[in-house]
Design a protein around this motif. Structure first.
Motif, PDB file in Angstrom:
ATOM      1  N   SER A 107       0.825  -1.216   0.000  1.00  0.00           N
ATOM      2  CA  SER A 107       0.000   0.000   0.000  1.00  0.00           C
ATOM      3  C   SER A 107       0.855   1.260   0.000  1.00  0.00           C
ATOM      4  O   SER A 107       0.402   2.329  -0.414  1.00  0.00           O
ATOM      5  CB  SER A 107      -0.935   0.008   1.219  1.00  0.00           C
ATOM      6  OG  SER A 107      -0.185  -0.053   2.430  1.00  0.00           O
ATOM      7  N   THR A 108       2.118   1.123   0.445  1.00  0.00           N
ATOM      8  CA  THR A 108       3.013   2.285   0.538  1.00  0.00           C
ATOM      9  C   THR A 108       3.804   2.529  -0.739  1.00  0.00           C
ATOM     10  O   THR A 108       3.967   3.680  -1.169  1.00  0.00           O
ATOM     11  CB  THR A 108       3.991   2.099   1.716  1.00  0.00           C
ATOM     12  OG1 THR A 108       3.250   1.868   2.916  1.00  0.00           O
ATOM     13  CG2 THR A 108       4.871   3.326   1.887  1.00  0.00           C
ATOM     14  N   PHE A 109       4.287   1.461  -1.360  1.00  0.00           N
ATOM     15  CA  PHE A 109       5.119   1.624  -2.554  1.00  0.00           C
ATOM     16  C   PHE A 109       4.430   2.393  -3.683  1.00  0.00           C
ATOM     17  O   PHE A 109       5.061   3.244  -4.323  1.00  0.00           O
ATOM     18  CB  PHE A 109       5.586   0.260  -3.063  1.00  0.00           C
ATOM     19  CG  PHE A 109       6.675  -0.361  -2.223  1.00  0.00           C
ATOM     20  CD1 PHE A 109       7.258   0.333  -1.171  1.00  0.00           C
ATOM     21  CD2 PHE A 109       7.129  -1.650  -2.471  1.00  0.00           C
ATOM     22  CE1 PHE A 109       8.258  -0.225  -0.377  1.00  0.00           C
ATOM     23  CE2 PHE A 109       8.131  -2.223  -1.691  1.00  0.00           C
ATOM     24  CZ  PHE A 109       8.684  -1.503  -0.647  1.00  0.00           C
ATOM     25  N   MET A 168      16.042   8.633  -5.672  1.00  0.00           N
ATOM     26  CA  MET A 168      15.368   7.455  -6.203  1.00  0.00           C
ATOM     27  C   MET A 168      16.233   6.214  -6.032  1.00  0.00           C
ATOM     28  O   MET A 168      15.711   5.122  -5.753  1.00  0.00           O
ATOM     29  CB  MET A 168      15.035   7.683  -7.689  1.00  0.00           C
ATOM     30  CG  MET A 168      14.161   6.602  -8.306  1.00  0.00           C
ATOM     31  SD  MET A 168      12.535   6.516  -7.524  1.00  0.00           S
ATOM     32  CE  MET A 168      12.181   4.766  -7.719  1.00  0.00           C
ATOM     33  N   SER A 169      17.541   6.362  -6.178  1.00  0.00           N
ATOM     34  CA  SER A 169      18.451   5.227  -5.998  1.00  0.00           C
ATOM     35  C   SER A 169      18.436   4.740  -4.556  1.00  0.00           C
ATOM     36  O   SER A 169      18.428   3.528  -4.295  1.00  0.00           O
ATOM     37  CB  SER A 169      19.879   5.618  -6.396  1.00  0.00           C
ATOM     38  OG  SER A 169      19.945   5.968  -7.763  1.00  0.00           O
ATOM     39  N   ILE A 170      18.429   5.677  -3.621  1.00  0.00           N
ATOM     40  CA  ILE A 170      18.378   5.310  -2.195  1.00  0.00           C
ATOM     41  C   ILE A 170      17.083   4.555  -1.886  1.00  0.00           C
ATOM     42  O   ILE A 170      17.095   3.516  -1.204  1.00  0.00           O
ATOM     43  CB  ILE A 170      18.497   6.566  -1.303  1.00  0.00           C
ATOM     44  CG1 ILE A 170      19.898   7.170  -1.436  1.00  0.00           C
ATOM     45  CG2 ILE A 170      18.189   6.231   0.156  1.00  0.00           C
ATOM     46  CD1 ILE A 170      20.053   8.508  -0.758  1.00  0.00           C
ATOM     47  N   LEU A 171      15.974   5.061  -2.407  1.00  0.00           N
ATOM     48  CA  LEU A 171      14.690   4.388  -2.192  1.00  0.00           C
ATOM     49  C   LEU A 171      14.696   3.002  -2.827  1.00  0.00           C
ATOM     50  O   LEU A 171      14.137   2.048  -2.257  1.00  0.00           O
ATOM     51  CB  LEU A 171      13.555   5.231  -2.780  1.00  0.00           C
ATOM     52  CG  LEU A 171      13.272   6.558  -2.071  1.00  0.00           C
ATOM     53  CD1 LEU A 171      12.230   7.364  -2.850  1.00  0.00           C
ATOM     54  CD2 LEU A 171      12.779   6.312  -0.643  1.00  0.00           C
ATOM     55  N   VAL A 207      17.357   1.023  -3.278  1.00  0.00           N
ATOM     56  CA  VAL A 207      18.186   0.140  -2.443  1.00  0.00           C
ATOM     57  C   VAL A 207      17.421  -0.283  -1.192  1.00  0.00           C
ATOM     58  O   VAL A 207      17.456  -1.459  -0.791  1.00  0.00           O
ATOM     59  CB  VAL A 207      19.507   0.850  -2.059  1.00  0.00           C
ATOM     60  CG1 VAL A 207      20.264   0.048  -1.005  1.00  0.00           C
ATOM     61  CG2 VAL A 207      20.378   1.041  -3.293  1.00  0.00           C
ATOM     62  N   LEU A 208      16.724   0.669  -0.572  1.00  0.00           N
ATOM     63  CA  LEU A 208      15.921   0.335   0.614  1.00  0.00           C
ATOM     64  C   LEU A 208      14.812  -0.659   0.266  1.00  0.00           C
ATOM     65  O   LEU A 208      14.512  -1.578   1.042  1.00  0.00           O
ATOM     66  CB  LEU A 208      15.314   1.608   1.211  1.00  0.00           C
ATOM     67  CG  LEU A 208      16.300   2.582   1.861  1.00  0.00           C
ATOM     68  CD1 LEU A 208      15.573   3.855   2.299  1.00  0.00           C
ATOM     69  CD2 LEU A 208      16.999   1.941   3.051  1.00  0.00           C
ATOM     70  N   ASP A 251      14.398  -4.407   1.804  1.00  0.00           N
ATOM     71  CA  ASP A 251      13.151  -4.854   2.415  1.00  0.00           C
ATOM     72  C   ASP A 251      12.638  -6.134   1.750  1.00  0.00           C
ATOM     73  O   ASP A 251      12.172  -7.054   2.422  1.00  0.00           O
ATOM     74  CB  ASP A 251      12.100  -3.741   2.305  1.00  0.00           C
ATOM     75  CG  ASP A 251      10.790  -4.102   2.974  1.00  0.00           C
ATOM     76  OD1 ASP A 251      10.732  -4.065   4.213  1.00  0.00           O
ATOM     77  OD2 ASP A 251       9.829  -4.441   2.248  1.00  0.00           O
ATOM     78  N   PHE A 252      12.739  -6.189   0.428  1.00  0.00           N
ATOM     79  CA  PHE A 252      12.308  -7.373  -0.325  1.00  0.00           C
ATOM     80  C   PHE A 252      13.130  -8.600   0.078  1.00  0.00           C
ATOM     81  O   PHE A 252      12.600  -9.688   0.298  1.00  0.00           O
ATOM     82  CB  PHE A 252      12.465  -7.087  -1.819  1.00  0.00           C
ATOM     83  CG  PHE A 252      12.068  -8.214  -2.732  1.00  0.00           C
ATOM     84  CD1 PHE A 252      10.936  -8.982  -2.477  1.00  0.00           C
ATOM     85  CD2 PHE A 252      12.827  -8.516  -3.847  1.00  0.00           C
ATOM     86  CE1 PHE A 252      10.572 -10.028  -3.319  1.00  0.00           C
ATOM     87  CE2 PHE A 252      12.475  -9.552  -4.702  1.00  0.00           C
ATOM     88  CZ  PHE A 252      11.347 -10.317  -4.431  1.00  0.00           C
TER      89      PHE A 252
END
Length: 218
Positions: A79-81, A116-119, A121-122, A126-127
């Motif tokens: 729901s967040t992505f 965007m790259s940091i997001l 990688v995060l 998480d995956f």
């Protein structure tokens, strides 16, 4: 600067492909399955490559104690992505638009790329953490309890990227079309930065040349 700004506005729009195409794909092949079982990981949920793939994968996982695959409402990420991607698309287009009117420098273009790259990688972290839990946190009352040669319980974590052999299954995990669209869009923003920086740096030189010409005429 106009061409660079157009690229900066177009690049983030490629991320909209994530709403329509899968981000990642995991395939499981085995002799008893002439047609491999597959999962498509979308930003808002998991879908089977074929109609009954999710049902069949859950059935196999039940025997070794793995959890059923989560539904969209079971994970906050789904729901967040979509909100994060939408926000980054809007931010990227806004930065490009402000660059077009020379309100922002090209440094903001690469700033968007870094964010965007940091997001990204995060998101990958998480995956991977989810897959670790999915493949190692097994039901102790499972029908089949398999162990490694050293006696430790066998784990069934799918690879984050690449291929691995698990029992008689060949498991392959690779980026899908949505990920490649995102990658293309991000590369366009890098190109926009390089093109815009070149144009931006040439402006002071042009201004100096014009000033010198005026002085010579006087």
């Amino acid at each position: 600067m106009k061409k660079a700004s157009f690229l900066m506005m177009i690049g983030p729009l490629f991320l909209l492909g994530l709403y329509f195409f899968p981000l990642w794909n995991i395939m499981l092949g085995a002799p008893q399955y002439p047609e491999p079982l597959g999962m498509n990981i979308h930003i808002d949920g998991i879908q089977g490559v074929n109609e009954f793939d999710i049902q069949n994968i859950d059935g196999l996982n039940h025997y070794i104690g793995m959890k059923t695959l989560p539904k969209s409402e079971d994970m906050w990420e789904f729901s967040t992505f979509p909100l994060i991607i939408g926000g980054m698309v809007a931010l990227g287009v806004l930065v490009g638009l402000l660059g077009y009117f020379k309100i922002l420098s090209p440094n903001w273009f690469v700033g968007w790329f870094i964010l965007m790259s940091i997001l990204g990688v995060l998101g990958m972290y998480d995956f991977n953490a989810w897959m670790v839990d999915y493949g190692t946190n097994l039901d102790p009352n499972a029908i089949m309890k398999l162990a490694n040669p050293d006696g430790t319980p066998m784990t069934y974590k799918p690879p984050l990227f690449g291929h691995v052999k698990m029992l008689n299954f060949d498991v392959t995990s690779l980026p899908s079309s949505g990920a490649w669209m995102m990658f293309t869009g991000m590369m366009l923003t890098v190109l926009a930065f390089l093109l815009g920086r070149k144009t931006w740096k040439s402006k002071p030189k042009q201004a100096k040349l014009q000033t010198m010409k005026v002085k010579v005429k006087k």
